[in-house]
Write a protein that holds these residues in place. Structure first.
Motif, PDB file in Angstrom:
ATOM      1  N   THR A   8      -0.163  -1.536  -5.186  1.00 41.09           N
ATOM      2  CA  THR A   8      -0.666  -1.938  -3.976  1.00 41.09           C
ATOM      3  C   THR A   8      -1.904  -2.066  -3.767  1.00 41.09           C
ATOM      4  O   THR A   8      -2.540  -3.119  -3.124  1.00 41.09           O
ATOM      5  N   LEU A   9      -2.920  -1.142  -4.453  1.00 40.66           N
ATOM      6  CA  LEU A   9      -4.283  -1.248  -4.199  1.00 40.66           C
ATOM      7  C   LEU A   9      -4.992  -2.091  -5.373  1.00 40.66           C
ATOM      8  O   LEU A   9      -6.152  -2.277  -5.091  1.00 40.66           O
ATOM      9  N   LYS A  26     -12.098  -2.955   0.115  1.00 42.37           N
ATOM     10  CA  LYS A  26     -12.212  -4.390  -0.275  1.00 42.37           C
ATOM     11  C   LYS A  26     -10.703  -5.043   0.414  1.00 42.37           C
ATOM     12  O   LYS A  26     -10.855  -6.141   0.993  1.00 42.37           O
ATOM     13  N   LEU A  27      -9.885  -4.318   0.185  1.00 43.16           N
ATOM     14  CA  LEU A  27      -8.246  -4.931   0.596  1.00 43.16           C
ATOM     15  C   LEU A  27      -8.221  -5.020   2.060  1.00 43.16           C
ATOM     16  O   LEU A  27      -7.998  -5.857   2.427  1.00 43.16           O
ATOM     17  N   VAL A  28      -8.883  -3.851   2.585  1.00 45.72           N
ATOM     18  CA  VAL A  28      -8.589  -3.816   4.265  1.00 45.72           C
ATOM     19  C   VAL A  28      -9.390  -4.944   4.911  1.00 45.72           C
ATOM     20  O   VAL A  28      -8.953  -5.613   5.922  1.00 45.72           O
ATOM     21  N   ARG A  29     -10.801  -5.247   4.310  1.00 42.07           N
ATOM     22  CA  ARG A  29     -11.563  -6.422   4.913  1.00 42.07           C
ATOM     23  C   ARG A  29     -10.697  -7.579   4.629  1.00 42.07           C
ATOM     24  O   ARG A  29     -10.621  -8.527   5.586  1.00 42.07           O
ATOM     25  N   GLU A  30      -9.855  -8.003   3.407  1.00 42.31           N
ATOM     26  CA  GLU A  30      -9.142  -8.934   3.071  1.00 42.31           C
ATOM     27  C   GLU A  30      -7.723  -9.328   4.161  1.00 42.31           C
ATOM     28  O   GLU A  30      -7.680 -10.090   4.607  1.00 42.31           O
ATOM     29  N   VAL A  31      -7.151  -8.038   4.002  1.00 41.62           N
ATOM     30  CA  VAL A  31      -5.707  -8.108   4.871  1.00 41.62           C
ATOM     31  C   VAL A  31      -5.659  -7.893   6.160  1.00 41.62           C
ATOM     32  O   VAL A  31      -4.890  -7.855   6.961  1.00 41.62           O
ATOM     33  N   GLU A  40       0.275  -7.629   9.213  1.00 39.20           N
ATOM     34  CA  GLU A  40       0.304  -6.420   9.538  1.00 39.20           C
ATOM     35  C   GLU A  40       1.046  -5.351   8.473  1.00 39.20           C
ATOM     36  O   GLU A  40       0.638  -4.363   8.296  1.00 39.20           O
ATOM     37  N   GLU A  41       2.085  -6.012   7.970  1.00 39.66           N
ATOM     38  CA  GLU A  41       2.908  -5.227   7.195  1.00 39.66           C
ATOM     39  C   GLU A  41       2.123  -4.806   5.940  1.00 39.66           C
ATOM     40  O   GLU A  41       1.961  -3.588   5.569  1.00 39.66           O
ATOM     41  N   ARG A  42       1.547  -5.908   5.442  1.00 36.62           N
ATOM     42  CA  ARG A  42       0.387  -5.765   4.158  1.00 36.62           C
ATOM     43  C   ARG A  42      -0.480  -4.647   4.565  1.00 36.62           C
ATOM     44  O   ARG A  42      -0.903  -3.674   3.602  1.00 36.62           O
ATOM     45  N   PHE A  43      -1.149  -4.888   5.564  1.00 39.23           N
ATOM     46  CA  PHE A  43      -2.236  -4.036   6.078  1.00 39.23           C
ATOM     47  C   PHE A  43      -1.696  -2.635   5.918  1.00 39.23           C
ATOM     48  O   PHE A  43      -2.387  -1.376   5.649  1.00 39.23           O
ATOM     49  N   LYS A  44      -0.387  -2.289   6.785  1.00 39.59           N
ATOM     50  CA  LYS A  44       0.040  -0.956   6.776  1.00 39.59           C
ATOM     51  C   LYS A  44       0.251  -0.453   5.402  1.00 39.59           C
ATOM     52  O   LYS A  44       0.019   0.785   5.144  1.00 39.59           O
ATOM     53  N   GLU A  45       0.726  -1.328   4.445  1.00 39.35           N
ATOM     54  CA  GLU A  45       1.149  -0.795   3.194  1.00 39.35           C
ATOM     55  C   GLU A  45      -0.132  -0.435   2.372  1.00 39.35           C
ATOM     56  O   GLU A  45      -0.157   0.723   1.839  1.00 39.35           O
ATOM     57  N   VAL A  46      -1.199  -1.229   2.442  1.00 38.61           N
ATOM     58  CA  VAL A  46      -2.390  -0.651   1.958  1.00 38.61           C
ATOM     59  C   VAL A  46      -2.970   0.430   2.585  1.00 38.61           C
ATOM     60  O   VAL A  46      -3.228   1.531   1.774  1.00 38.61           O
ATOM     61  N   GLN A  47      -3.028   0.745   3.778  1.00 38.48           N
ATOM     62  CA  GLN A  47      -3.283   2.065   4.529  1.00 38.48           C
ATOM     63  C   GLN A  47      -2.424   3.226   3.973  1.00 38.48           C
ATOM     64  O   GLN A  47      -2.836   4.202   3.713  1.00 38.48           O
ATOM     65  N   GLY A  48      -1.156   2.823   3.739  1.00 40.71           N
ATOM     66  CA  GLY A  48      -0.212   3.977   3.401  1.00 40.71           C
ATOM     67  C   GLY A  48      -0.511   4.308   2.027  1.00 40.71           C
ATOM     68  O   GLY A  48      -0.536   5.578   1.603  1.00 40.71           O
ATOM     69  N   ALA A  49      -0.930   3.392   1.245  1.00 33.80           N
ATOM     70  CA  ALA A  49      -1.164   3.686  -0.282  1.00 33.80           C
ATOM     71  C   ALA A  49      -2.500   4.612  -0.401  1.00 33.80           C
ATOM     72  O   ALA A  49      -2.480   5.265  -1.213  1.00 33.80           O
ATOM     73  N   TYR A  50      -3.510   4.124   0.329  1.00 33.83           N
ATOM     74  CA  TYR A  50      -4.578   4.820   0.331  1.00 33.83           C
ATOM     75  C   TYR A  50      -4.455   6.261   0.951  1.00 33.83           C
ATOM     76  O   TYR A  50      -5.106   7.161   0.345  1.00 33.83           O
ATOM     77  N   ASP A  51      -3.701   6.432   1.915  1.00 32.36           N
ATOM     78  CA  ASP A  51      -3.424   7.582   2.573  1.00 32.36           C
ATOM     79  C   ASP A  51      -2.946   8.594   1.257  1.00 32.36           C
ATOM     80  O   ASP A  51      -3.414   9.750   1.278  1.00 32.36           O
ATOM     81  N   VAL A  52      -2.224   8.095   0.519  1.00 27.23           N
ATOM     82  CA  VAL A  52      -1.746   9.067  -0.513  1.00 27.23           C
ATOM     83  C   VAL A  52      -2.654   9.261  -1.785  1.00 27.23           C
ATOM     84  O   VAL A  52      -3.162  10.211  -1.989  1.00 27.23           O
ATOM     85  N   LEU A  53      -3.354   8.154  -2.284  1.00 27.51           N
ATOM     86  CA  LEU A  53      -4.223   8.206  -3.382  1.00 27.51           C
ATOM     87  C   LEU A  53      -5.562   8.925  -3.343  1.00 27.51           C
ATOM     88  O   LEU A  53      -6.114   9.300  -4.004  1.00 27.51           O
ATOM     89  N   GLY A  99      12.508   7.603  10.572  1.00 25.74           N
ATOM     90  CA  GLY A  99      12.954   6.276  10.216  1.00 25.74           C
ATOM     91  C   GLY A  99      11.722   5.520   9.298  1.00 25.74           C
ATOM     92  O   GLY A  99      11.144   6.300   8.726  1.00 25.74           O
ATOM     93  N   ARG A 100      11.952   4.284   8.897  1.00 25.35           N
ATOM     94  CA  ARG A 100      11.127   3.595   7.982  1.00 25.35           C
ATOM     95  C   ARG A 100      10.418   2.295   8.768  1.00 25.35           C
ATOM     96  O   ARG A 100      11.054   1.928   9.776  1.00 25.35           O
ATOM     97  N   GLY A 101       9.330   1.992   8.536  1.00 24.16           N
ATOM     98  CA  GLY A 101       8.932   0.649   9.037  1.00 24.16           C
ATOM     99  C   GLY A 101       8.669   0.851  10.473  1.00 24.16           C
ATOM    100  O   GLY A 101       8.078   1.917  11.032  1.00 24.16           O
ATOM    101  N   THR A 102       8.981  -0.263  11.094  1.00 22.21           N
ATOM    102  CA  THR A 102       8.750  -0.263  12.640  1.00 22.21           C
ATOM    103  C   THR A 102       9.266   0.668  13.214  1.00 22.21           C
ATOM    104  O   THR A 102       8.921   1.346  14.234  1.00 22.21           O
TER     105      THR A 102
END
Ligand SMILES: [Zn+2]
Ligand SMILES: [Zn+2]
Length: 347
Positions: A8-9, A26-31, A40-53, A99-102
């Motif tokens: 994802t990252l 870099k990704l956050v600026r792009e997406v 928005e989904e991709r943005f959340k995905e990137v944030q979620g991945a960063y949150d863990v890693l 739940g998941r997602g929205t």
């Protein structure tokens, strides 16, 4: 196939914390949705991945079991996608009501307010149905930052105090006491550089214009619901609804009673006494009405199916002709003679 957080990252499994941070920035600026609406989904995905890693403990755990521990109040972003083969939603779903997602966000966020607005229509428009434009002042997602509250080109970052969960927990034996995070006020993210338009709130008041169809036969007080057209939800939660209340101007001719229309019909005394025919106005033109002999003042005579369209079901109500016996204010010589004669025989 769900992507791994590294994919994802766009970094390797051996990436340093610094590399992960750089890739994220870099990704956050792009997406960022500001640049790519619909992202928005991709943005959340990137944030979620960063949150863990970005968190060495969480990263270690993820590397070990392909998942992070689903402790109560773990980050919202951490559960918006699959962790490898594990699905935290299945494992901890019942326990922590996740739940998941929205869906997850709807639980965290607060639904937007419902809004009620009145619209005036003429009596005739209410009978026939009409398209009206209704201006409404609403609190909506800020158009500059798309509701994130962050200045253009920047993005909210995961809250360092609660790691994005929005909740801080103090563990005491078996029980964990939870509180909304004091730093991010439960949002899970903080804005470093606030958006100049909304000053970081992510919201602004705007006037929106809605085209509303007023159905034929609408009554004064009829409510039209526009689902999801109310105020914006908080934190991705759904918007409220808009209710348009129809206010019908009174008519000079008709009085409305349900789907029936009452109209005053002047009738001369001889016609009321002897019977005859009168013209009665209806919305679709005048109708000849037979007045029976001996009709009293105030009597309602029914003309079927000429009233207001029924809002529910089909067909129309009736027109009710209210007989109003006219008393002449002035009479000529001939009329006077006849009336005096009538007075004599009636007396
Ligand atoms: Zn803004
Ligand atoms: Zn926080």
């Amino acid at each position: 196939m769900p992507k791994s957080l590294y994919e994802t990252l766009g970094v390797s499994k051996n990436a340093s914390q610094d590399e992960i941070k750089k890739a994220y920035r870099k990704l956050v600026r792009e997406v960022h949705p500001d640049k790519n609406p619909g992202n928005e989904e991709r943005f959340k995905e990137v944030q979620g991945a960063y949150d863990v890693l970005s968190d060495p403990d969480k990263r270690k755990q993820y590397d070990r079991i392909g998942s992070v521990n689903g402790r109560p109040g773990a980050g919202p972003d951490a559960t918006t996608f699959d962790f490898g083969d594990f699905d935290l939603g299945d494992i901890f779903g019942g326990l922590f009501n996740r739940g998941r997602g929205t869906q997850q966000q709807a639980q965290r966020g607060q639904r937007g307010n419902d809004v009620e607005v009145e619209v005036r229509v003429s009596f005739e428009d209410a009978l026939q149905g009409a398209e009206v434009t209704v201006p409404v002042q609403l609190e909506l997602a800020c158009h500059t930052c798309h509701g994130t509250g962050a200045a253009p080109g920047t993005a909210p970052v995961t809250c360092p105090q609660c790691d994005g969960s929005g909740v801080v927990a103090t563990s005491q034996g078996l029980f964990a006491l939870q509180q909304p995070c004091p730093l991010c006020h439960g949002r899970g993210s903080i804005v470093e550089k606030p958006c100049p338009t909304c000053h970081g709130s992510g919201r602004e008041r705007r006037t929106k214009r809605f085209k509303v169809h007023v159905p034929a036969g609408a009554k004064d007080g009829t409510r039209i619901k526009l689902k999801g057209k109310g105020e914006a939800g908080y934190g991705g939660a759904s918007a409220g609804d808009l209710y348009v209340v129809v206010r019908v101007e009174p008519s000079k001719v008709y009085e409305r009673r349900g789907d029936d229309l009452i109209v005053q019909v002047p009738v001369t005394y001889p016609t009321a006494a002897l019977g005859g025919t009168v013209e009665v106005p209806t919305p679709e033109g005048a109708v000849s009405l037979k007045v029976p002999s001996g009709t009293e003042d105030g009597k309602l005579l029914r003309i079927k199916g000429r009233g207001a369209p029924r809002l529910k079901g089909s067909g129309k109500g009736d027109v009710l002709a209210r007989i109003k016996i006219q008393v002449p204010k002035r009479v000529d010589k001939k009329q006077r003679e006849l009336l005096e004669e009538l007075q004599k025989v009636s007396g």
